[in-house]
Design a protein around this motif. Sequence first.
Motif, PDB file in Angstrom:
ATOM      1  N   VAL A   1       1.922   4.581  -7.658  1.00  0.00           N
ATOM      2  CA  VAL A   1       2.310   3.225  -7.276  1.00  0.00           C
ATOM      3  C   VAL A   1       1.557   2.786  -6.024  1.00  0.00           C
ATOM      4  O   VAL A   1       0.979   1.699  -5.978  1.00  0.00           O
TER       5      VAL A   1
ATOM      6  N   LYS B   1      -1.218   3.765  -4.803  1.00  0.00           N
ATOM      7  CA  LYS B   1      -2.645   3.530  -5.067  1.00  0.00           C
ATOM      8  C   LYS B   1      -2.848   2.140  -5.663  1.00  0.00           C
ATOM      9  O   LYS B   1      -3.805   1.458  -5.346  1.00  0.00           O
ATOM     10  N   GLN B   2      -1.922   1.761  -6.546  1.00  0.00           N
ATOM     11  CA  GLN B   2      -2.093   0.486  -7.243  1.00  0.00           C
ATOM     12  C   GLN B   2      -1.849  -0.717  -6.354  1.00  0.00           C
ATOM     13  O   GLN B   2      -2.225  -1.824  -6.707  1.00  0.00           O
ATOM     14  N   ILE B   3      -1.183  -0.510  -5.211  1.00  0.00           N
ATOM     15  CA  ILE B   3      -0.988  -1.657  -4.322  1.00  0.00           C
ATOM     16  C   ILE B   3      -1.880  -1.542  -3.078  1.00  0.00           C
ATOM     17  O   ILE B   3      -1.611  -2.136  -2.050  1.00  0.00           O
ATOM     18  N   ASN B   4      -2.969  -0.776  -3.239  1.00  0.00           N
ATOM     19  CA  ASN B   4      -4.034  -0.708  -2.224  1.00  0.00           C
ATOM     20  C   ASN B   4      -3.593  -0.225  -0.851  1.00  0.00           C
ATOM     21  O   ASN B   4      -4.046  -0.737   0.169  1.00  0.00           O
ATOM     22  N   ILE B   5      -2.688   0.733  -0.814  1.00  0.00           N
ATOM     23  CA  ILE B   5      -2.314   1.321   0.477  1.00  0.00           C
ATOM     24  C   ILE B   5      -3.453   2.251   0.915  1.00  0.00           C
ATOM     25  O   ILE B   5      -4.091   2.903   0.093  1.00  0.00           O
TER      26      ILE B   5
ATOM     27  N   PRO C   1      -5.630   5.205   1.748  1.00  0.00           N
ATOM     28  CA  PRO C   1      -5.516   6.582   1.225  1.00  0.00           C
ATOM     29  C   PRO C   1      -4.930   7.584   2.225  1.00  0.00           C
ATOM     30  O   PRO C   1      -4.218   8.505   1.839  1.00  0.00           O
TER      31      PRO C   1
ATOM     32  N   PRO D   1       6.061  -4.189   1.430  1.00  0.00           N
ATOM     33  CA  PRO D   1       4.674  -4.325   1.924  1.00  0.00           C
ATOM     34  C   PRO D   1       4.450  -3.643   3.271  1.00  0.00           C
ATOM     35  O   PRO D   1       3.330  -3.284   3.600  1.00  0.00           O
TER      36      PRO D   1
END
Lengths: 445, 140
Positions: free
Chosen positions: B25, B27-31, B33, B65
């Motif tokens: 999840v 990864k998919q919301i661009n947190i 790494p 967020p």
Amino acid sequence: MEQKTIYHALNIMPELCNGCSHCMKVCPTQAIRVRNGKALMHPDWCIDCGECIRVCPTHAIKIAADDFQRIFDYEYRLLVLPSVFFGQFSNYISLEMINSILKEMGFTAVHVPEESVDFLLETMNHYIEENQRPVISSFCPAVIRLIQVRFPSLVNNVMRLKQPMELTAHHLRKVYSEKHKADMAKIGIFYVTPCAAKIASVKSPVGDYISPIDGVINMDYLYNRVQKESVKKLAENVADLPQERIQLSGKAIKYTLTGGEKDNMWQTGLAVDGLQNVIDILERLENGEIEGVDYLELRTCDESCAGGILTPNNRFFAAERLRRMAKKLPEECWMPKKYTDYLASIVNVGQIEPRSIVRFHPETKEALKMMEKAQEIKESLIGIDCGACGSPSCEALAEDVVCGKATIEACLFQRIKSGKAGSLSMEQAVGIMEEIWGADKFVDK
Amino acid sequence: MEFKFHVEGGDFTSAGTASSQIKKVLKQINIDPIIIKRVVVALYEAEVNIVAHAHHGDIKVKITPQQVYIRLDDEGPGIENVEKAMQKGFSTASSKVREMGFGAGMGLPNIKENADIFTVRSEVGKGTTLEITISTVNNG
């Protein structure tokens, strides 16, 4: 995140593609969709692993290659030929014969990229001691790209050292410019590739350097030409072949096979081949589940390069043949210190940047909202991942719907539900199918 | 966005299910790494703690967020001395568990290292509650 145009060696030929969706199902980054009866690839997500080529029944996915005639643009035409090539032939075809055929084809000299592995293995052993562990091998370019795209948190574990093909190319350039006083511009170095990923790594290297290789020749093409000539030579009973040796060692031959790196590490290593196995290990590593391993040798293809998409023969036979060859050769074959000193000065590459997939939105807040919506849609779908919607899974369809790239009625089950409720006519249903699978699929042949 | 997981004590084969799911999840919301890695390591350690020590437990993960909030409630023996358990190398694990590669006394200290806010409440004989908060906004 940097967004450069990435070179891809894989191209889908629309005139050959029948939209069967086999490729879509196996793509490890879900980079493929079917629209209008053709497979479409998302270029930012493709890692050039070539899994799609393996399953394509119409041979619609082509691997780009340089025109062979380009070798004649150069006065010194040096061939960098992976030792895995020798595993493709029967025992009747000797290394001397292969060498002499390649010379007749126009090459000045034939070298294996693995000439530099003695130097490289030692450098790697020191590198492991000095860097964040486990160090992940930089040998397989598809693995590096997979990490950039799917496992961005692991980019700093990837070894920042050049690999045999590049080191040997640098070495050859040096030798020819010094020994033979050749003009640099007249030296052409051509690499024979067993896969698509190596082409991509020559055309757009990862780690901020320029490849020392001038052109790439596909292994299947070269195999066909050598095979044809060797059959002729065998028929003619050509006995007096020039006994010129290709410089080879046991370590060099085994390097491209599974375990070729790991077996020469001082520290604890693990050798993993096959795409799914590699993904599994990377998942575990990212979860912090892997302990006590200093080095990870990861290869996308089952049986490593012997299983490369451009290697013509059975991977197990090829690997076995190579292992047998290796037994008869000296274990190591160091190049003179003068050259290893030179290689030591150019062996490092720069930072490897992540190339994270933006599935939803670059802004986290917006992405989270979209993802919640996608989750809702996914739960309303049947979950059989049939792919009849033109997306690789129900989850992927839900994402595509939220991103405005598909409609929920793309799902067969949703259409039947809507039809049953009277909100979708047969005509509309056919229209949606045509958009995905192409109008030609809905006319009687 | 909220996620819930149930963890059974002793089920080592399933340890890591929650952290894998949450990783996907994030990864998919661009947190970033680096932050994902912190969340995954902290959650995995906490998950393994339930498997290794407790009878069973529930995990709740709330992603906004700004942050990832994780709460783990388990029913189990509890922690006798929380202060000691937070020290690196302190372990009460049996030799059997240690042989399996767990129980090196890195669990709670490792979670603390990766969390922005970390609280432990425990009652001996009843169970333990961990609360882990990690900010998803990269400040450095």
